[in-house]
Enzyme design. Structure first.
Site, PDB file in Angstrom:
ATOM      1  CG  HIS A 471      -2.280   0.333   1.043  1.00 51.13           C
ATOM      2  ND1 HIS A 471      -3.245   0.195   2.003  1.00 51.13           N
ATOM      3  CD2 HIS A 471      -2.923   0.836  -0.030  1.00 51.13           C
ATOM      4  CE1 HIS A 471      -4.423   0.572   1.544  1.00 51.13           C
ATOM      5  NE2 HIS A 471      -4.252   0.976   0.314  1.00 51.13           N
ATOM      6  CD  GLU A 472      -1.283   5.228  -0.782  1.00 51.20           C
ATOM      7  OE1 GLU A 472      -0.585   5.909  -1.556  1.00 51.20           O
ATOM      8  OE2 GLU A 472      -2.490   5.007  -0.981  1.00 51.20           O
ATOM      9  N   GLY A 473       3.202   2.509  -1.864  1.00 53.57           N
ATOM     10  CA  GLY A 473       4.644   2.382  -2.088  1.00 53.57           C
ATOM     11  C   GLY A 473       5.221   1.186  -1.373  1.00 53.57           C
TER      12      GLY A 473
END
Length: 624
Positions: A471-473
């Site tokens: 998630h998110e990188g």
């Protein structure tokens, strides 16, 4: 200890959040108002979220041919959350906010993350609106951000594409001016977007009347071609439903924003191409969206209508405001999922009888069985969970406090807070997503075979948490950001600032003899991090330096969490020097565990960093 007592200690005793009320922005507040917000959050989470965590896991979103269908419990939870005002809690009074410290809002959100992360706390809606409050025009703020803060509309973040994933330089979504005079639209320069976006959380649903997509796309050059790399990447507001906006006659522009009336227009040219069915977070819709495929033409033309945010070609700069906020949100979600598993396995260990004590007495089968919490290995697993999760929560709340310092302090303090946040954000996202996931694994282990069944909640906590490393990188992206950019930026000043804070903590800890050895261990760990940073970049070759970026980040993260635990322990002892309170004993026990069982691991990680070990980088593909 309950979650609330842990939060109260971290907020008030450790971070002294009540003193934020002395700042002009928060002058109307006090600990009483902060507690009222926490009480409300805890109640809504308990009544509207926690009872339905399994429901939203088993009743996944589905498309009925016209709309995405979610369980009624999700609608009820969203309604309660929106009506509480928590979406705009940290915003100005003039737009309906409470002007709460972000530190308090972050603590309040933790209750929802633990109760049901899959139902969610509207993290992306808040982040979307916050981005527009910084980079949007006054009209964009009035039309989009304010409707998101009210809960009337929801928001998303559309970055990834099926062919590009996290490689944003390969974004292929196009945005072209929407005819002559496109730059004169009151909502901003108007474009038509075509392309596909993947992994869009909450990308389609019926929870709100509109969904505001924040979309990265490239504006073609004068030859109509997309420029390779990140040049040309711009940011656009692309709502699910187009709008009819009317400025109110004779209205004021309080705060520089016009007063407007907004009605929904025709459907924008955004089509749901499919729902992704995930291992966890099953209650959150996750979508593939097609922009501009012509299924819903606007004004008889294909292309999704969108409005430029900020300057052309500056989309990544704007988007990082939302991405960094989302990364701290992901870290908090990972932390609270770990905490949920910890509390569940602690309750189970206190109640489950099995086996007898080691030694001669334990061989007497006529003796009653003991509860499994009396076994040393079960205590090891519980203590590891406590050390991981409460340490991670301390880090997340500290980062939230840095946000408040950045916004409300003098220029020097604010700039230091900004730079510390830059360095700590990769850790705040990545460390809980690895080690609080490990806490969830240990929670399953404490339950034994039962933990692997759906009769107990810990298997769902693990499944939900597994997403957060992506998630998110991903881990690799965060590690490259940390070692490749954050510790080097501004000539290493951020790393120096962090080292100064750590040395201050060590000095306070050395006042307590019981923490002296830990203080020296942390000093040695910090020195090792500094040496590893220098050695990684000794040749100046990024490929050599970053080949072991993940082990570097793991060691860096462990050092940061050790710092947070040492600071927490010192504060606990200053309040309760006789260690009369069980909570104090517990915090010291978790600190001992982390320094004795976890911090020594950094040696192995940093060995490969310092030697720029090439094992992983040079192994030929065919050898795999």
């Amino acid at each position: 200890m309950s979650l609330r007592s842990t939060i109260d200690f971290l907020l008030y005793d450790w971070l002294d959040a009540a003193s934020l009320a002395e700042r002009t922005r928060f002058a109307d507040h006090s600990r009483e108002t902060f507690d009222a917000v926490l009480d409300t959050s805890e109640r809504i989470a308990r009544e509207k979220y926690a009872p339905h965590n399994r429901t939203v896991d088993t009743q996944e979103p589905h498309f009925d041919g016209e709309k995405v269908v979610l369980p009624q419990a999700t609608h009820d939870a969203h309604k309660a959350f929106a009506e509480s005002g928590l979406l705009s809690a940290a915003q100005d009074y003039e737009i309906g906010g409470m002007q709460l410290p972000y530190t308090v809002q972050a603590a309040a959100n933790s209750f929802f993350a633990m109760a049901s992360v899959s139902i969610g706390s509207n993290m992306l809606t808040s982040g979307n609106a916050n981005l527009l409050m910084v980079h949007g025009t006054p009209m964009q703020q009035a039309v989009f951000a304010l409707n998101e803060f009210s809960g009337r509309w929801a928001g998303t973040m559309c970055l990834s594409e099926p062919q590009a994933g996290s490689s944003l330089s390969d974004v292929a979504t196009r945005a072209v001016p929407d005819g002559p005079g496109f730059e004169n639209d009151p909502l901003g320069p108007r474009y038509r977007l075509t392309g596909n976006k993947m992994w869009i959380s909450s990308g389609d649903h019926e929870l709100t009347e509109n969904i505001v997509h924040i979309v990265l796309a490239k504006i073609p050059d004068e030859n109509g071609k997309l420029v390779p790399g990140t040049r040309g990447i711009s940011l656009f507001i692309v709502p699910k439903w187009t709008l009819e906006v009317e400025r109110r006659a004779g209205s004021s522009e309080e705060g520089g924003r016009p007063e407007v009336d907004v009605r929904l227009g025709p459907r924008n040219d955004i089509a749901l191409a499919g729902l992704n069915h995930k291992l966890g977070w099953r209650g959150t819709t996750n979508t593939l969206l097609n922009f501009g495929e012509g299924r819903f033409p606007v004004d008889g033309k294909p292309g999704a209508v969108g409005w430029l945010v900020g300057e052309p070609g500056k989309g990544l700069h704007c988007m990082f405001h939302m991405m960094n906020e989302a990364r701290i949100g992901v870290g908090t979600a990972a932390t609270m999922l770990g905490m949920a598993g910890y509390y569940a396995s602690l309750d189970y260990a206190k109640a489950r009888p099995q086996g007898r004590p080691a030694g001669p007495a334990g061989k007497d089968a006529t003796r009653p069985q003991v509860r499994i919490i009396e076994h040393a290995d079960v205590r090891r697993m519980l203590l590891a969970q406590k050390a991981y999760c409460e340490g991670a929560l301390a880090l997340e709340l500290y980062c939230a406090l840095l946000v408040d310092q950045q916004k409300t302090s003098d220029a020097k303090t604010a700039d230091d807070a900004r730079l510390l946040l830059e360095v700590l954000t990769p850790i705040a996202k990545s460390w809980p997503s690895e080690w609080c996931l490990e806490a969830n694994s240990l929670a399953i282990q404490v339950h034994g075979g039962y933990g692997y069944t759906r009769d107990f909640p810990v298997e769902q906590y693990w499944r939900d948490n597994r997403l957060n490393m992506i998630h998110e990188g991903t881990h690799g992206i965060q590690a490259a950001d940390l070692l490749g950019r954050k510790v080097l930026m501004e000539e290493g000043r951020g790393l120096q600032l962090l080292a100064g804070r750590i040395h201050d903590t060590i000095a306070r800890a050395l006042m307590h003899p019981v923490l002296a050895a830990h203080g020296e261990a942390l000093r040695a760990a910090l020195d090792r991090i500094a040496a590893a940073t220098r050695e990684a970049w000794a040749t100046g070759n990024p490929q050599e330096a970053l080949a072991n970026a993940v082990p570097y980040m793991q060691a860096f993260g462990h050092t940061v969490i050790a710092w947070r635990w040492l600071d927490v322990a010192a504060k606990a002892l200053s309040i309760d020097p006789e260690r009369a309170r069980p909570a104090t004993v517990g915090r010291l026990g978790a600190t001992d565990f982390f320094f004795r069982y976890e911090l020594p691991k950094i040696g192995a990680w940093l060995n490969v960093v310092e030697s720029r070990d090439p094992t992983c980088a040079v192994l030929p593909e065919e050898a795999f």
